[in-house]
Scaffold this motif. Sequence first.
Motif, PDB file in Angstrom:
ATOM      1  N   GLY A   1       0.826  -1.204   0.000  1.00 20.99           N
ATOM      2  CA  GLY A   1       0.000   0.000   0.000  1.00 20.99           C
ATOM      3  C   GLY A   1       0.855   1.246   0.000  1.00 20.99           C
ATOM      4  O   GLY A   1       0.649   2.135  -0.797  1.00 20.99           O
ATOM      5  N   PHE A   2       1.786   1.306   0.938  1.00 26.16           N
ATOM      6  CA  PHE A   2       2.663   2.471   1.102  1.00 26.16           C
ATOM      7  C   PHE A   2       1.869   3.750   1.287  1.00 26.16           C
ATOM      8  O   PHE A   2       2.318   4.833   0.938  1.00 26.16           O
ATOM      9  CB  PHE A   2       3.645   2.595  -0.076  1.00 26.16           C
TER      10      PHE A   2
ATOM     11  N   GLN B   1       3.317  -6.157   6.212  1.00 23.64           N
ATOM     12  CA  GLN B   1       4.184  -5.815   7.345  1.00 23.64           C
ATOM     13  C   GLN B   1       4.474  -6.986   8.287  1.00 23.64           C
ATOM     14  O   GLN B   1       5.405  -6.905   9.079  1.00 23.64           O
ATOM     15  CB  GLN B   1       3.549  -4.678   8.169  1.00 23.64           C
TER      16      GLN B   1
ATOM     17  N   HIS C   1       1.965  -8.543  10.436  1.00 22.34           N
ATOM     18  CA  HIS C   1       1.196  -8.415  11.681  1.00 22.34           C
ATOM     19  C   HIS C   1       0.843  -9.758  12.295  1.00 22.34           C
ATOM     20  O   HIS C   1       0.834  -9.914  13.506  1.00 22.34           O
ATOM     21  CB  HIS C   1      -0.101  -7.641  11.425  1.00 22.34           C
TER      22      HIS C   1
ATOM     23  N   THR D   1       3.915 -10.933  14.286  1.00 21.58           N
ATOM     24  CA  THR D   1       4.348 -10.110  15.426  1.00 21.58           C
ATOM     25  C   THR D   1       3.233  -9.959  16.460  1.00 21.58           C
ATOM     26  O   THR D   1       3.506  -9.928  17.660  1.00 21.58           O
ATOM     27  CB  THR D   1       4.825  -8.724  14.951  1.00 21.58           C
TER      28      THR D   1
ATOM     29  N   ARG E   1       1.676   2.824  12.988  1.00 23.97           N
ATOM     30  CA  ARG E   1       0.941   2.812  14.248  1.00 23.97           C
ATOM     31  C   ARG E   1       0.598   1.409  14.729  1.00 23.97           C
ATOM     32  O   ARG E   1       0.195   1.232  15.873  1.00 23.97           O
ATOM     33  CB  ARG E   1      -0.362   3.620  14.094  1.00 23.97           C
ATOM     34  N   SER E   2       0.708   0.401  13.840  1.00 20.40           N
ATOM     35  CA  SER E   2       0.098  -0.888  14.180  1.00 20.40           C
ATOM     36  C   SER E   2       0.787  -1.563  15.357  1.00 20.40           C
ATOM     37  O   SER E   2       0.118  -2.106  16.245  1.00 20.40           O
ATOM     38  CB  SER E   2       0.098  -1.815  12.963  1.00 20.40           C
ATOM     39  N   ALA E   3       2.135  -1.561  15.380  1.00 21.73           N
ATOM     40  CA  ALA E   3       2.828  -2.233  16.482  1.00 21.73           C
ATOM     41  C   ALA E   3       2.584  -1.503  17.798  1.00 21.73           C
ATOM     42  O   ALA E   3       2.290  -2.121  18.822  1.00 21.73           O
ATOM     43  CB  ALA E   3       4.327  -2.310  16.204  1.00 21.73           C
TER      44      ALA E   3
ATOM     45  N   CYS F   1      13.643   1.640  17.282  1.00 20.58           N
ATOM     46  CA  CYS F   1      12.174   1.600  17.299  1.00 20.58           C
ATOM     47  C   CYS F   1      11.696   1.055  18.641  1.00 20.58           C
ATOM     48  O   CYS F   1      10.707   0.326  18.710  1.00 20.58           O
ATOM     49  CB  CYS F   1      11.617   0.815  16.116  1.00 20.58           C
TER      50      CYS F   1
ATOM     51  N   GLU G   1      11.457  -1.214  21.950  1.00 21.02           N
ATOM     52  CA  GLU G   1      11.551  -2.676  22.057  1.00 21.02           C
ATOM     53  C   GLU G   1      11.192  -3.281  20.699  1.00 21.02           C
ATOM     54  O   GLU G   1      10.243  -2.845  20.039  1.00 21.02           O
ATOM     55  CB  GLU G   1      10.563  -3.193  23.114  1.00 21.02           C
TER      56      GLU G   1
ATOM     57  N   ILE H   1       9.806  -6.294  18.502  1.00 23.62           N
ATOM     58  CA  ILE H   1       8.987  -7.514  18.653  1.00 23.62           C
ATOM     59  C   ILE H   1       9.643  -8.653  17.879  1.00 23.62           C
ATOM     60  O   ILE H   1       9.808  -9.741  18.391  1.00 23.62           O
ATOM     61  CB  ILE H   1       7.549  -7.273  18.134  1.00 23.62           C
ATOM     62  N   ASN H   2      10.008  -8.369  16.617  1.00 21.47           N
ATOM     63  CA  ASN H   2      10.619  -9.398  15.781  1.00 21.47           C
ATOM     64  C   ASN H   2      11.735  -8.753  14.959  1.00 21.47           C
ATOM     65  O   ASN H   2      11.471  -8.030  13.996  1.00 21.47           O
ATOM     66  CB  ASN H   2       9.557 -10.018  14.866  1.00 21.47           C
TER      67      ASN H   2
ATOM     68  N   GLN I   1      11.529  -4.341   7.266  1.00 25.00           N
ATOM     69  CA  GLN I   1      10.922  -3.013   7.125  1.00 25.00           C
ATOM     70  C   GLN I   1      11.993  -1.967   6.824  1.00 25.00           C
ATOM     71  O   GLN I   1      11.798  -1.077   5.993  1.00 25.00           O
ATOM     72  CB  GLN I   1      10.173  -2.634   8.409  1.00 25.00           C
TER      73      GLN I   1
ATOM     74  N   LYS J   1       8.098   1.365  19.532  1.00 28.55           N
ATOM     75  CA  LYS J   1       7.833   2.514  18.668  1.00 28.55           C
ATOM     76  C   LYS J   1       7.669   1.960  17.248  1.00 28.55           C
ATOM     77  O   LYS J   1       8.062   0.824  16.992  1.00 28.55           O
ATOM     78  CB  LYS J   1       9.017   3.478  18.696  1.00 28.55           C
TER      79      LYS J   1
ATOM     80  N   VAL K   1       8.201   1.422  13.092  1.00 30.70           N
ATOM     81  CA  VAL K   1       9.413   1.286  12.271  1.00 30.70           C
ATOM     82  C   VAL K   1       9.100   1.297  10.771  1.00 30.70           C
ATOM     83  O   VAL K   1       9.996   1.423   9.957  1.00 30.70           O
ATOM     84  CB  VAL K   1      10.190   0.005  12.647  1.00 30.70           C
ATOM     85  N   GLY K   2       7.815   1.203  10.436  1.00 31.24           N
ATOM     86  CA  GLY K   2       7.437   1.000   9.032  1.00 31.24           C
ATOM     87  C   GLY K   2       7.880   2.082   8.079  1.00 31.24           C
ATOM     88  O   GLY K   2       8.030   1.843   6.877  1.00 31.24           O
TER      89      GLY K   2
HETATM   90  N1  MCN Z   1       7.537  -4.112  14.502  1.00 36.17           N
HETATM   91  C1  MCN Z   1       8.329  -4.808  15.403  1.00 36.17           C
HETATM   92  N2  MCN Z   1       8.919  -4.133  16.434  1.00 36.17           N
HETATM   93  C2  MCN Z   1       8.758  -2.778  16.566  1.00 36.17           C
HETATM   94  C3  MCN Z   1       7.977  -2.065  15.632  1.00 36.17           C
HETATM   95  C4  MCN Z   1       7.366  -2.782  14.612  1.00 36.17           C
HETATM   96  O1  MCN Z   1       8.514  -6.020  15.257  1.00 36.17           O
HETATM   97  N3  MCN Z   1       9.319  -2.125  17.558  1.00 36.17           N
HETATM   98  C5  MCN Z   1       6.861  -4.820  13.406  1.00 36.17           C
HETATM   99  C6  MCN Z   1       5.340  -4.692  13.503  1.00 36.17           C
HETATM  100  O2  MCN Z   1       4.758  -5.594  14.357  1.00 36.17           O
HETATM  101  C7  MCN Z   1       4.935  -4.829  12.056  1.00 36.17           C
HETATM  102  C8  MCN Z   1       6.056  -4.111  11.312  1.00 36.17           C
HETATM  103  O3  MCN Z   1       7.193  -4.172  12.185  1.00 36.17           O
HETATM  104  O4  MCN Z   1       4.890  -6.189  11.709  1.00 36.17           O
HETATM  105  C9  MCN Z   1       5.730  -2.623  11.019  1.00 36.17           C
HETATM  106  O5  MCN Z   1       5.167  -2.060  12.162  1.00 36.17           O
HETATM  107  P1  MCN Z   1       4.757  -0.519  12.329  1.00 36.17           P
HETATM  108  O6  MCN Z   1       5.955   0.312  12.358  1.00 36.17           O
HETATM  109  O7  MCN Z   1       3.827  -0.437  13.469  1.00 36.17           O
HETATM  110  O8  MCN Z   1       4.007  -0.140  10.978  1.00 36.17           O
HETATM  111  P2  MCN Z   1       2.553  -0.609  10.504  1.00 36.17           P
HETATM  112  O9  MCN Z   1       2.434  -2.051  10.700  1.00 36.17           O
HETATM  113  O10 MCN Z   1       1.522   0.298  11.042  1.00 36.17           O
HETATM  114  O11 MCN Z   1       2.690  -0.420   8.939  1.00 36.17           O
HETATM  115  C10 MCN Z   1       2.585   0.850   8.334  1.00 36.17           C
HETATM  116  C11 MCN Z   1       3.880   1.280   7.718  1.00 36.17           C
HETATM  117  C12 MCN Z   1       3.620   2.308   6.719  1.00 36.17           C
HETATM  118  S1  MCN Z   1       2.917   3.728   7.290  1.00 36.17           S
HETATM  119  C13 MCN Z   1       3.882   2.113   5.385  1.00 36.17           C
HETATM  120  S2  MCN Z   1       3.560   3.333   4.262  1.00 36.17           S
HETATM  121  C14 MCN Z   1       4.420   0.872   4.944  1.00 36.17           C
HETATM  122  C15 MCN Z   1       5.105   0.119   5.979  1.00 36.17           C
HETATM  123  O12 MCN Z   1       4.529   0.145   7.150  1.00 36.17           O
HETATM  124  N4  MCN Z   1       3.922   0.220   3.887  1.00 36.17           N
HETATM  125  C16 MCN Z   1       4.329  -1.057   3.644  1.00 36.17           C
HETATM  126  N5  MCN Z   1       5.709  -1.008   5.607  1.00 36.17           N
HETATM  127  C17 MCN Z   1       5.271  -1.694   4.515  1.00 36.17           C
HETATM  128  N6  MCN Z   1       5.696  -2.946   4.273  1.00 36.17           N
HETATM  129  C18 MCN Z   1       5.177  -3.621   3.218  1.00 36.17           C
HETATM  130  N7  MCN Z   1       5.618  -4.882   2.984  1.00 36.17           N
HETATM  131  N8  MCN Z   1       4.247  -3.081   2.403  1.00 36.17           N
HETATM  132  C19 MCN Z   1       3.811  -1.830   2.577  1.00 36.17           C
HETATM  133  O13 MCN Z   1       2.889  -1.328   1.779  1.00 36.17           O
END
Ligand code: MCN
Length: 790
Positions: A258-259, A512, A514, A517, A553-555, A670, A672, A674-675, A682, A743, A745-746
């Motif tokens: 999606g990005f 991502q 989900h 994680t 925001r998801s993590a 980011c 702690e 998770i994975n 990412q 925090k 990381v995406g």
């Molecule tokens: N995570 C983790 N430890 C952390 C933070 C995150 O293990 N401290 C893991 C999360 O559990 C999740 C992944 O890393 O599996 C990304 O987490 P997070 O930073 O919360 O981001 P979101 O899941 O909310 O994803 C959104 C973010 C955004 S805004 C864009 S744009 C984006 C991105 O993620 N688009 C993506 N990564 C992408 N990755 C893929 N493959 N495809 C997209 O379209």
Amino acid sequence: MSESDHPAEKRVFGEAIERDEDVPLLTGEATYTDDVQLQGTAHLAIRRSDHAHARILEIDTSAAEAMDDVVAVYTGADVEDSGVPNTIPTAWMLPGLVTPQYRMLAVDKVRHEGDGIAAVVAETPQAARDALAAIEVEYEELEHVTDPVESVERDVPPVHEEAEDNVAFDFELGDADAVDEAFADADRVASVDLRQPRLIPNAMEPRTALADWDVATEKLRLWMTSQNPHLHRMLLSAGTLGIPENKIQVIAPEVGGGFGSKIYHYPDEAVTAWCSMQLGRPVKWKASRMEGYVTDCHGRDHTTSAEIAVDDDGSVRGIRVETHAGLGAQLSQFATATPSYLYSTILSGEYAIPAIYCRVIGAFTNTTPVDAYRGAGRSEGIYVIERLMDVAARELEMDPAELRRTNLVSPDEFPYETAAAVIYDSGEYERAMDKALEHVGYDDLRDRQAELREEGRYLGIGVANFVESAGLSPSGLAGDLGAQAGGWESSIVRFDSTGTVTVLVGTADQGQGHRTTFAQIAAEELGVDVDDIDVVEGDTDQIPQGLGTYGSRSASVGGGAIARGAREVREKAREIAAHQLEASVDDIEFDDGEFHVAGAPDRSYHIQEIAAEAYLGHDLPEEMDPGLEATNFYDPENFTFPFGTHVAVVEIQPETGEIDLERYVAVDDCGEIINPMIVEGQVHGGIAQGIGAALYEGAAYDDDGHLLTRRMDEYAVPHSTYVPDFETDHTVTPSPHNPIGVKGVGESATIAAAPTVVSAVVDALEPFDVDHLDMPITPEAVWQAMGGEE
Ligand code: MCN
């Protein structure tokens, strides 16, 4: 390393376990929207404008209607006449915002190439596409504008009558007087003019929708490529179709990237639903790749003048920024929040800057709407402050890394309130910076650079620090700033009677990880095996509420809701265990899934046994209801603020201007993790997208307002051969307010990579007195900057 690098002993949280989702994705077994087949499905194709700006004088659909297999042809007037609200609403109101009505199909005029004019529904996709050409449209062409500065400064017909000057909003943040004073007092001032071009998201799976209106129950089921099915449900209900929210089910099956581009409520998916309602049969629409290029929301499109005031010792006194942000022809949902709040509030970067002022003029142009694209607002803001750091270092003849270090917010200043109105939660910026510079061997590289210059070779070292606001919150603040939705997320954590666990959460994965994680979070809290946990996302009938996946925001927010829900479940299980063990709840310890009385580990109950008791047993504590599940709404008290330092090393080929990206080092924090494997993935993807922006990508329009970069061979996303091996590392500074210290990381690496690479190229060109080059930096631009003839 600080203690925070060694969190308390964990079982599965923090482990690089393999992604549960990958087998179906890699073997083709996974179900995407286009894989969903319903009997009797008709197919939709949308006739789109070839003009950037034109009045629609007449539309003749009769020839198309007469074609074989065509079921119906609808125009914007038909939608309007059907009596539905017909509005694609914006989700973020700014003071003074101009909000022209954005309809499902254009009625009076087309405002950008790709604007939808008419919908053809046919028995086959081919018949629908063939009939598009038979629709005759008579236009009166109007002068158009594609550039955000020209749009407000040139005398052109307005994109919308409601905004005569093409200004949708004029936004200010910070203290202009304090900045004036800082500039008057400072030893030196440096400035830079920047263009951040439009980027096109290029998700692998095109946008797709399948709508099924059930005439008997008057319920709409809509499968779609959505990053936030609940938001789509709400916007379809309230603004667009006028169907009660509880009569809409939005399902996002697997979503192939999606990005940002699949956050938005576009006209196309709404038209698909509307057509199904007209015909009482399922209707499917799938964007072609080229259609996606002109209709998926683009990102960035900023033209900026920025200045920085510094003292001779390197202390930054203030910054002043003015930006024209292109919004495209319509207001997409977050189009107003991205270039205003998300952009201006991050301009302090990792630095303690006493005075900041930013003005953003949001301009309508005759182009595809612009909205949040990976890094949204934060990418644009960090790019500005990092470019300013480089030009200031040049002005001061100071090492750019040293200037950055001089101004870092120090660990004892957190929570740190910036002059750009946000409060950073936690950070150890210098630690990450040291790690990155040590890893790359910064001092040695500078020596090597000097030696190579003697030989006529141009090595460049780029350093960028970033901080990012991830996971917008809390809801109250978002509301104060104009958001029409909150910043919470919701989860249901449910034990089944046989001890397996279902976690339902309102986020929606597009790659991502989900499922993996989130299972790790729940497994950690509940002391069960990850394989016993099933994570469900993306279906509004199964998951009652949610806000979705964007803004990294998801993590932190979704994961926070899961952890809190799991803790609630664990506490109820503890009460049941205490009852079974005939002990006080306060004496019950929980260890690796087992409840036992403190000091007496021999007699214990596993939480999965307790689950069976909660559903099937006959002896629960008095007044306790059966069942073992919890619904949690988690509304964080603040954003989380990931950060880090990235370093790039390039060498320029003087004969051709080609840029060899030799090394790329990323140190991210980011909180702690998770994975770690998923986080690294990412970061890799994010760096690739940032490198793409710096060196390859950029949408271009021709003089007629047609998009020139409309195919994969015209819009250059980086191939794997365009990027070096990434050298990644991390520090861990937990977020103090997040239940699991994480925090986001995406988006981090996308935010960091563009300024890092640009910094490296400009650094290489220092002997040619080059202070800045705009993205994408092509070999031709480098060659010209080195004195080559045009
Ligand atoms: N995570 C983790 N430890 C952390 C933070 C995150 O293990 N401290 C893991 C999360 O559990 C999740 C992944 O890393 O599996 C990304 O987490 P997070 O930073 O919360 O981001 P979101 O899941 O909310 O994803 C959104 C973010 C955004 S805004 C864009 S744009 C984006 C991105 O993620 N688009 C993506 N990564 C992408 N990755 C893929 N493959 N495809 C997209 O379209």
